[in-house]
Design a protein around this motif. Structure first.
Motif: not given
Ligand SMILES: *Cc1c(COP(=O)(O)O)cnc(C)c1O
Ligand code: SF4
Length: 368
Positions: A227-240
């Protein structure tokens, strides 16, 4: 005790290894360029709570005070607002109901435990529930403590699900992780429906840490969930996307836990965008948490109605895969409690009256 956990347990009073050094921003001077606060105030915050921002995460800030900025740049409220508690969820052993639980474990539910194998993180999130202790180098788990935790798991046959947590467990080097995972696996794989889980924010804040070598270690211990932890759409990137895709390719189901945070994601449109982007990078939303009443993080709390509003804006309006459970981790150690908007209107012997996502009423006639 079996050979493997014994070999982990017999080592000294030392933490496993130096944690991975993620670099990045760690001093008041480095933050003062972007923060609104003067250096004196920044230093006061740094004295109280650790600050660390990976260069990668820092690069995701688009403007001052955006959803990424607020998660990583310290603010004055952390030390000026003294509301909340240091350990609101009663995670520390002295706050736990069960007796004799080793310091690295929280054993709240019947069949699973939280096992904090690391006390450091790649980034110190300003809203962290464990901000009372994360980043404190004096609180790094030692091999001795890890051994005690393994012994407890070994002696409690009812435990079938071990959740490696922290801090961030992926801060440990691959070799150390391998050793700990092997010891847990030796116990858990013999249990009926045994699983290992990893709770980590690394795919979001330091996706470069997800390498083929790491995936090769993890996949030896299936069934393993992350389980990971993203909180904002801008955290979804090519790298992630690459990081989460590699984990998924290693056969690891990747879930996501989001914290509802004022000024970051307390908005149905932002949350829907985040959930859809997560699904697009093969990550399944699992929980949205109401922000815990943690000292130093009160300014991130929203009203509970906001979470319900967001849930309502998701369910039915977008893929069910994008809809996590909305939960409050009950202060005082009550565990996660799910909350739902009022779909159920009345329930009698004869029928159930319900409202759908468009607020239209429907009935279901009960079985005899
Ligand atoms: C969140 C948590 C778990 C895991 O809960 P699930 O609902 O099974 O994901 C286990 N133990 C503790 C102490 C927790 O806080
Ligand atoms: S990664 Fe998790 S444990 Fe670490 S600071 Fe952020 S929220 Fe806290």
């Amino acid at each position: 005790m079996n050979d493997n956990s014994a070999s982990v347990a017999k080592s000294e009073d030392e933490p496993p290894n130096p944690a991975i050094e993620p670099g990045g921003i760690v001093s008041a001077d480095q933050v003062s360029g972007i923060s609104k606060l003067n250096k004196d105030n920044l230093k006061k915050i740094f004295d109280k709570y650790p600050v660390r921002i990976t260069n990668y995460y820092f690069s995701l800030i688009k403007e001052k005070d955006d959803g990424v900025y607020k998660q990583c740049i310290p603010s004055m409220e952390e030390i000026s607002d003294l509301g909340g508690e240091e350990d609101p969820l009663n995670e520390e052993p002295e706050h736990q109901v069960r007796q004799g639980v080793p310091s690295l474990l929280t054993h709240r539910y019947p069949d699973r435990v939280l096992f904090r194998i690391s006390n450091s993180c790649a980034m110190y999130c300003r809203f962290c529930t464990r901000k009372r202790k994360v980043g404190d180098v004096n609180k790094q788990p030692t091999w001795k403590e890890i051994g005690k935790a393994l012994l407890y798991i070994q002696e409690h046959g009812e435990i079938r699900d071990v959740i490696l947590s922290g801090g961030d467990p992926l801060m440990l080097p691959d070799k150390t992780l391998d050793k700990i995972l092997a010891a847990v696996y030796l116990i858990i794989s013999k249990r009926e429906n045994g699983i290992i889980r990893i709770g980590t924010r690394i795919p979001c804040v330091l996706p470069q840490r997800i390498t083929q070598e790491l995936c090769d270690v993890l996949k030896k211990y299936h069934p393993i969930y992350l389980n990971t932890h993203f909180n904002h759409p801008n955290e979804i990137t090519t790298e992630s996307k690459r990081a989460c895709g590699m984990l998924a390719d290693a056969g690891i189901p990747v879930g996501n836990q989001t914290v509802l945070l004022k000024g970051v994601n307390d908005n149905p449109e932002i949350m829907k965008e985040l959930m859809q982007r997560l699904i697009s990078i093969r990550v399944r939303p699992y929980y949205i948490y109401q922000c815990d009443p943690v000292r130093g993080a009160n300014h991130f709390r929203t009203r509970v109605e906001k979470g319900l509003e967001i849930y309502k804006a998701l369910r039915g309006h977008t893929s069910g895969l994008c809809v996590p459970h909305f939960v409050i981790d009950a202060p005082g150690g009550g565990g996660k409690i799910p909350l739902l908007p009022e779909y159920l209107q009345t329930i009698t012997d004869e029928k159930v009256v319900m409202k759908n996502y468009e607020e239209k009423e429907f009935e279901y006639i009960q079985a005899d």
